[in-house]
Design a protein around this motif. Structure first.
Motif, PDB file in Angstrom:
ATOM      1  N   THR A  88       0.772  -1.230   0.102  1.00  0.00           N
ATOM      2  CA  THR A  88       0.127   0.098   0.056  1.00  0.00           C
ATOM      3  C   THR A  88       0.897   1.197   0.090  1.00  0.00           C
ATOM      4  OG1 THR A  88      -1.201  -1.289   1.637  1.00  0.00           O
ATOM      5  CG2 THR A  88      -2.141   1.092   1.168  1.00  0.00           C
ATOM      6  N   SER A  89       0.599   2.166  -0.760  1.00  0.00           N
ATOM      7  CA  SER A  89       1.276   3.449  -0.759  1.00  0.00           C
ATOM      8  C   SER A  89       2.447   3.507  -1.519  1.00  0.00           C
ATOM      9  CB  SER A  89       1.357   4.001   0.522  1.00  0.00           C
ATOM     10  OG  SER A  89      -0.064   4.577   1.108  1.00  0.00           O
ATOM     11  N   ASN A  90       2.816   2.374  -2.084  1.00  0.00           N
ATOM     12  CA  ASN A  90       4.001   2.561  -2.872  1.00  0.00           C
ATOM     13  C   ASN A  90       4.015   3.349  -4.112  1.00  0.00           C
ATOM     14  OD1 ASN A  90       5.605   1.072  -1.059  1.00  0.00           O
ATOM     15  ND2 ASN A  90       5.837  -0.872  -2.206  1.00  0.00           N
ATOM     16  N   LYS A  92       1.104   2.515  -6.462  1.00  0.00           N
ATOM     17  CA  LYS A  92       0.548   1.630  -7.656  1.00  0.00           C
ATOM     18  C   LYS A  92      -0.366   2.579  -8.516  1.00  0.00           C
ATOM     19  CE  LYS A  92      -0.942  -1.278  -4.831  1.00  0.00           C
ATOM     20  NZ  LYS A  92      -0.395  -0.964  -3.505  1.00  0.00           N
ATOM     21  N   SER A  93      -1.238   3.090  -8.119  1.00  0.00           N
ATOM     22  CA  SER A  93      -2.263   3.945  -8.631  1.00  0.00           C
ATOM     23  C   SER A  93      -1.573   4.915  -9.277  1.00  0.00           C
ATOM     24  CB  SER A  93      -3.331   4.639  -7.537  1.00  0.00           C
ATOM     25  OG  SER A  93      -3.688   3.684  -6.799  1.00  0.00           O
ATOM     26  N   THR A  94      -0.723   5.566  -8.782  1.00  0.00           N
ATOM     27  CA  THR A  94      -0.020   6.799  -9.276  1.00  0.00           C
ATOM     28  C   THR A  94       0.675   6.306 -10.635  1.00  0.00           C
ATOM     29  OG1 THR A  94       0.261   7.736  -7.238  1.00  0.00           O
ATOM     30  CG2 THR A  94       1.625   8.511  -9.063  1.00  0.00           C
ATOM     31  N   SER A 107      -5.697   8.465  -5.688  1.00  0.00           N
ATOM     32  CA  SER A 107      -4.400   8.027  -5.016  1.00  0.00           C
ATOM     33  C   SER A 107      -4.282   8.882  -3.725  1.00  0.00           C
ATOM     34  CB  SER A 107      -3.165   8.070  -5.733  1.00  0.00           C
ATOM     35  OG  SER A 107      -3.033   9.423  -6.096  1.00  0.00           O
ATOM     36  N   GLY A 108      -3.181   8.226  -3.006  1.00  0.00           N
ATOM     37  CA  GLY A 108      -2.889   9.067  -1.916  1.00  0.00           C
ATOM     38  C   GLY A 108      -3.639   8.716  -0.519  1.00  0.00           C
ATOM     39  N   ASP A 181      -5.413  -2.740 -10.976  1.00  0.00           N
ATOM     40  CA  ASP A 181      -4.396  -2.287  -9.477  1.00  0.00           C
ATOM     41  C   ASP A 181      -4.887  -3.364  -8.711  1.00  0.00           C
ATOM     42  OD1 ASP A 181      -3.264  -0.690  -7.825  1.00  0.00           O
ATOM     43  OD2 ASP A 181      -4.705   0.912  -8.110  1.00  0.00           O
ATOM     44  N   ASN A 240       9.754   2.780  -7.468  1.00  0.00           N
ATOM     45  CA  ASN A 240       9.182   4.035  -7.450  1.00  0.00           C
ATOM     46  C   ASN A 240       9.741   4.941  -6.506  1.00  0.00           C
ATOM     47  OD1 ASN A 240       7.166   5.996  -8.551  1.00  0.00           O
ATOM     48  ND2 ASN A 240       6.004   5.185  -7.010  1.00  0.00           N
ATOM     49  N   ARG A 241       9.248   6.301  -6.250  1.00  0.00           N
ATOM     50  CA  ARG A 241       9.844   7.417  -5.445  1.00  0.00           C
ATOM     51  C   ARG A 241      11.237   7.584  -5.604  1.00  0.00           C
ATOM     52  NH1 ARG A 241       6.534   8.336  -1.034  1.00  0.00           N
ATOM     53  NH2 ARG A 241       4.286   7.624  -1.301  1.00  0.00           N
ATOM     54  N   ASP A 243      12.298   9.859  -7.011  1.00  0.00           N
ATOM     55  CA  ASP A 243      12.900  11.492  -6.826  1.00  0.00           C
ATOM     56  C   ASP A 243      13.328  11.585  -5.294  1.00  0.00           C
ATOM     57  OD1 ASP A 243      10.057  10.470  -6.356  1.00  0.00           O
ATOM     58  OD2 ASP A 243       9.489  12.388  -5.712  1.00  0.00           O
ATOM     59  N   SER A 287      10.308   7.888 -10.801  1.00  0.00           N
ATOM     60  CA  SER A 287       9.049   8.677  -9.901  1.00  0.00           C
ATOM     61  C   SER A 287       7.841   8.834 -10.842  1.00  0.00           C
ATOM     62  CB  SER A 287       9.582   9.874  -9.908  1.00  0.00           C
ATOM     63  OG  SER A 287       8.462  10.725  -9.134  1.00  0.00           O
ATOM     64  N   ARG A 289       5.127  10.027  -9.797  1.00  0.00           N
ATOM     65  CA  ARG A 289       4.333  11.308  -9.283  1.00  0.00           C
ATOM     66  C   ARG A 289       5.026  12.143 -10.347  1.00  0.00           C
ATOM     67  NH1 ARG A 289       4.212  13.939  -3.655  1.00  0.00           N
ATOM     68  NH2 ARG A 289       6.271  14.630  -4.207  1.00  0.00           N
TER      69      ARG A 289
HETATM   70  P1  GDP Z   1      -0.745   2.817  -4.174  1.00  0.00           P
HETATM   71  O1  GDP Z   1      -1.615   2.615  -2.392  1.00  0.00           O
HETATM   72  O2  GDP Z   1       0.239   1.886  -4.181  1.00  0.00           O
HETATM   73  O3  GDP Z   1      -1.847   2.977  -5.060  1.00  0.00           O
HETATM   74  O4  GDP Z   1      -0.281   4.220  -3.823  1.00  0.00           O
HETATM   75  P2  GDP Z   1      -0.473   5.991  -4.514  1.00  0.00           P
HETATM   76  O5  GDP Z   1      -0.508   5.698  -6.061  1.00  0.00           O
HETATM   77  O6  GDP Z   1      -2.079   6.089  -3.946  1.00  0.00           O
HETATM   78  O7  GDP Z   1       0.461   6.756  -3.864  1.00  0.00           O
HETATM   79  C1  GDP Z   1       0.723   6.847  -2.598  1.00  0.00           C
HETATM   80  C2  GDP Z   1       1.181   8.105  -2.175  1.00  0.00           C
HETATM   81  O8  GDP Z   1       2.417   8.191  -2.725  1.00  0.00           O
HETATM   82  C3  GDP Z   1       0.458   9.503  -3.025  1.00  0.00           C
HETATM   83  O9  GDP Z   1       0.130  10.431  -2.079  1.00  0.00           O
HETATM   84  C4  GDP Z   1       1.321   9.804  -4.093  1.00  0.00           C
HETATM   85  O10 GDP Z   1       1.281  11.042  -4.682  1.00  0.00           O
HETATM   86  C5  GDP Z   1       2.655   9.617  -3.496  1.00  0.00           C
HETATM   87  N1  GDP Z   1       3.575   8.884  -4.598  1.00  0.00           N
HETATM   88  C6  GDP Z   1       3.471   8.071  -5.537  1.00  0.00           C
HETATM   89  N2  GDP Z   1       4.317   7.741  -6.569  1.00  0.00           N
HETATM   90  C7  GDP Z   1       5.421   8.859  -5.927  1.00  0.00           C
HETATM   91  C8  GDP Z   1       6.717   9.039  -6.498  1.00  0.00           C
HETATM   92  O11 GDP Z   1       7.181   8.921  -7.253  1.00  0.00           O
HETATM   93  N3  GDP Z   1       7.379  10.033  -5.546  1.00  0.00           N
HETATM   94  C9  GDP Z   1       6.888  10.609  -4.383  1.00  0.00           C
HETATM   95  N4  GDP Z   1       7.266  11.489  -3.676  1.00  0.00           N
HETATM   96  N5  GDP Z   1       5.670  10.536  -4.123  1.00  0.00           N
HETATM   97  C10 GDP Z   1       4.898   9.224  -4.723  1.00  0.00           C
END
Ligand code: GDP
Length: 416
Positions: A88-90, A92-94, A107-108, A181, A240-241, A243, A287, A289
């Motif tokens: 969660t929060s890695n 995926k949706s982004t 997302s978020g 997803d 991911n992330r 950045d 990244s 995002r």
């Molecule tokens: P999911 O639960 O795996 O679907 O994750 P989300 O896509 O909902 O992302 C969770 C949070 O991480 C969101 O607030 C995104 O904006 C943030 N996020 C996603 N990708 C990145 C990234 O590459 N860099 C940064 N800094 N934040 C990211």
């Protein structure tokens, strides 16, 4: 030099091959269909009393029509499927949103996807949502509405919500790609059920990992289970992330190498799905995002507050991932889906050949019987026999042509 483009648009997408292959196999099945109809009409026209064609043979040929129609149906629904997993929060949706170039999936924080969400193309102008329990098309106009709709339903982790999104708004969807997803692999759920329900027909898996931490055992365990159930699944790892590394440039290379080594070791030594060289093309540092920000803003160039130092390299890597991913996805889908159809087409045509040859044989015997009995052939039987001779040789040529056609077209599609 290799053209890199921005993932789509500037260079022809490898995904187009899937569409070509689909059309080609469709054509082959049209040929087979007309051939079956011809044979059926001919056999039905033979008078019953002649003992040339049996009821079973007639029924079998008629049954081929249904079979071919069934294959045609499956064929029209065939797509390329990719499933995203990770904690969660890695992101995926982004990642999915960045690939779709639009903020579609919520997302978020507060928008954890609790169930499976499948995004697929629709020919409608507006997007809509489908749940498993009803045929009602719930309309969606915005992310907020979608988020609301998703949070409004309390579902089991292995439930599925389908988002039908206008093909006209997205190239990927137009090319028959379906993106799924998943709830985080850290969410307690029956992972075996997840695999059975969503993964058996997946062409590619994407593990969205967090570059700020190492690969977790829960993530590894999930993929170990997947590769137990499927033979050599295609797996990509997105760190991911990435950045976040911009804030510690002095550590960047070291961290990258560490992740890369561990990811490769996981794919090669633990999962045993690729060799070391292939594995290097399966691991990316991105990244999502930034990719989404730059794409949903229109043209990249003017850095937004969400774009960190060195973002160009990460955008470039994201586009590079998409290119490699598309090639892999298309290759796998064409091979697994169309090779099977083509094989069935070949089996059908050879079964039909067997019947027609048997009928031919029966007609020759009938002709001989009539000659020995009456010393001459009745003109009607003579007629049938000549027809059968003619048809039979045509059939032989046609089958040969068709089988070669199927083989050539499949071989060509696979080569492409
Ligand atoms: P999911 O639960 O795996 O679907 O994750 P989300 O896509 O909902 O992302 C969770 C949070 O991480 C969101 O607030 C995104 O904006 C943030 N996020 C996603 N990708 C990145 C990234 O590459 N860099 C940064 N800094 N934040 C990211």
């Amino acid at each position: 030099p290799r053209q890199l483009g921005n993932g789509h648009g500037h260079t022809a997408s490898p995904l187009k091959i899937f569409g070509h292959a689909k059309n080609k196999v469709n054509e082959i099945f049209k040929t087979i269909t007309s051939y079956i109809s011809e044979s059926d009409a001919f056999l039905t026209g033979i008078p019953e009393g002649d003992n040339i064609v049996t009821r079973e043979q007639l029924e079998e040929v008629k049954a081929f029509k249904g079979k071919v129609a069934g294959i045609g149906e499956v064929l029209s629904r065939d797509h390329m499927k990719v499933v995203f997993f990770g904690r969660t929060s890695n992101g995926k949706s982004t990642v999915i949103n960045a690939m779709l170039k639009t903020k579609l999936l919520p997302s978020g924080i507060g928008h954890t996807t609790n169930c499976f969400v499948q995004v697929e193309g629709s020919d409608t102008h507006e997007g809509y949502l489908l749940t498993e329990d009803s045929d009602e098309q719930k309309s969606i106009h915005s992310v907020r509405e979608l988020a609301h709709a998703l949070s409004g339903v309390k579902l089991d982790s292995s439930a599925l919500i389908k988002i039908k999104w206008p093909k006209e708004k997205c190239v990927l969807l137009r090319d028959d790609v379906v993106l799924v997803d998943s709830p985080g692999v850290d969410v307690s759920g029956d992972t075996d059920a997840w695999i059975d329900k969503f993964c058996l027909d997946a062409d590619v898996f994407v593990l969205v990992a967090n570059a700020e931490s190492t690969l977790m055992q829960t993530e590894k365990n999930f993929f170990l289970r997947v590769s137990d159930k499927l033979s050599k699944p295609n797996i990509f790892i997105l760190n991911n992330r990435w950045d976040a590394s911009a804030s510690e440039p002095e550590m960047m290379e070291e961290v990258r190498k560490q992740h890369l080594d561990r990811n490769i070791a996981f794919l090669v030594d633990e999962l045993k799905v690729v060799n070391r060289q292939e594995a290097e093309n399966r691991v990316f540092f991105i990244s999502a995002r930034e990719a989404l920000t730059s794409r949903s803003q229109g043209q990249p160039g003017t850095p937004s507050p969400l774009l960190q130092e060195g973002y160009q390299a990460r955008l470039f890597e994201f586009a590079n991932f998409e290119r490699t991913f598309e090639e892999c996805l298309c290759k796998s889908a064409v091979k697994t889906k169309f090779e099977q159809h083509a094989q069935r087409g070949k089996t059908l045509s050879s079964q039909l050949r067997t019947i027609m040859e048997a009928v031919h044989e029966q007609s020759l015997q009938a002709k001989n019987r009539s000659i020995t009995q009456r010393g001459e052939t009745s003109s009607r039987l003579q007629f049938v026999s000549t027809q059968l001779d003619k048809l039979s040789s045509e059939i032989k040529d046609q089958i040969k042509l068709m089988v070669e056609d199927v083989e050539n077209k499949v071989a060509k599609a696979l080569n492409e």
